[in-house]
Design a protein around this motif. Structure first.
Motif, PDB file in Angstrom:
ATOM      1  N   GLN A 133      -0.505  -9.556  19.938  1.00 28.28           N
ATOM      2  CA  GLN A 133      -0.361  -8.156  19.530  1.00 28.28           C
ATOM      3  C   GLN A 133       1.114  -7.833  19.333  1.00 28.28           C
ATOM      4  N   ALA A 171       0.072  -2.880  26.937  1.00 29.54           N
ATOM      5  CA  ALA A 171      -0.385  -4.055  26.197  1.00 29.54           C
ATOM      6  C   ALA A 171      -0.724  -5.206  27.133  1.00 29.54           C
ATOM      7  N   PHE A 211       5.297 -10.204  20.817  1.00 29.03           N
ATOM      8  CA  PHE A 211       3.855 -10.396  20.684  1.00 29.03           C
ATOM      9  C   PHE A 211       3.274 -10.572  22.077  1.00 29.03           C
TER      10      PHE A 211
END
Length: 209
Positions: free
Chosen positions: A186, A200, A182
């Motif tokens: 996310q 990300a 994560f």
């Protein structure tokens, strides 16, 4: 002494030094250089948190640590932009639970990350004895841990309830396999290339500004 003999002696010394540095060749993981605290790596003030959910028997977790996560650590953790948090998701059998318990026993002595790396280096298939109690204790001894305290924690399954609860917590978050990650919430599934983490993380850093 002839030139050939001298060169042979030098070659032997070089091989010994490289062997000591490599500690297992391709299976070894580079030594940690980032600030560590328990099961975290990096500054507590980092704007991005990367949660890592792993099983020590998972070969894809080992691959991720040796490749993408190592690049994340070098690129983002060392600069104070990302903090890595390790979470147990021990689901591949009894030896997964034992390995997680051993890592937590090492964490009791401030040695989580060295033990973490040794576990991945010692992988040899699922539930085939690589993480037997005896071998886990030997790793602790090799790392110079207080073996009496470590062995007591492992034999007494002191950390098992917490590890099982952590697995349940991961399932509640949507973790169903390892490795799972994560980045500020996310989800990234599987042993993705560094570029997936980079995208990300960069997006999370931009959002945090």
């Amino acid at each position: 002494m002839g030139l050939a003999a001298v060169l042979a002696g030098v070659s032997i010394v070089v091989l010994i030094v490289l062997g000591a540095i490599g500690r297992g060749g391709a299976d070894s993981i580079a030594p940690r250089t980032s600030l560590s605290d328990g099961r975290t790596l990096g500054s507590p003030d980092a704007p991005v948190t990367l949660q890592v959910w792993e099983d020590f028997q998972c070969p894809f977790c080992k691959d991720a640590n040796g490749a993408a996560l190592a690049q994340v650590e070098q690129t983002y953790v060392a600069s104070g932009q990302v903090r890595i948090e390790y979470h147990n998701f021990a689901f591949l059998g009894d030896e997964s639970l034992l390995a997680a318990e051993a890592a937590e026993a090492a964490n009791d002595q401030g040695m989580f990350w060295p033990y973490h790396d040794e576990l991945f280096a010692a992988q040899a298939g699922e539930n085939r004895g690589a993480f037997s109690t005896a071998k886990l204790k030997q790793i602790a001894a090799d790392l110079g841990l207080d073996t009496a305290a470590f062995n007591a924690a492992l034999d007494g399954h002191v950390h098992r309830a917490a590890i099982l609860q952590e697995r349940a917590d991961g399932q509640a978050l949507g973790v169903a396999s390892t490795p799972s990650f994560f980045v500020n919430g996310q989800l990234i599934k599987g042993a993705q290339p560094f570029s997936a983490f980079q995208s990300a993380i960069d997006a999370a850093l931009q959002k945090a500004q």
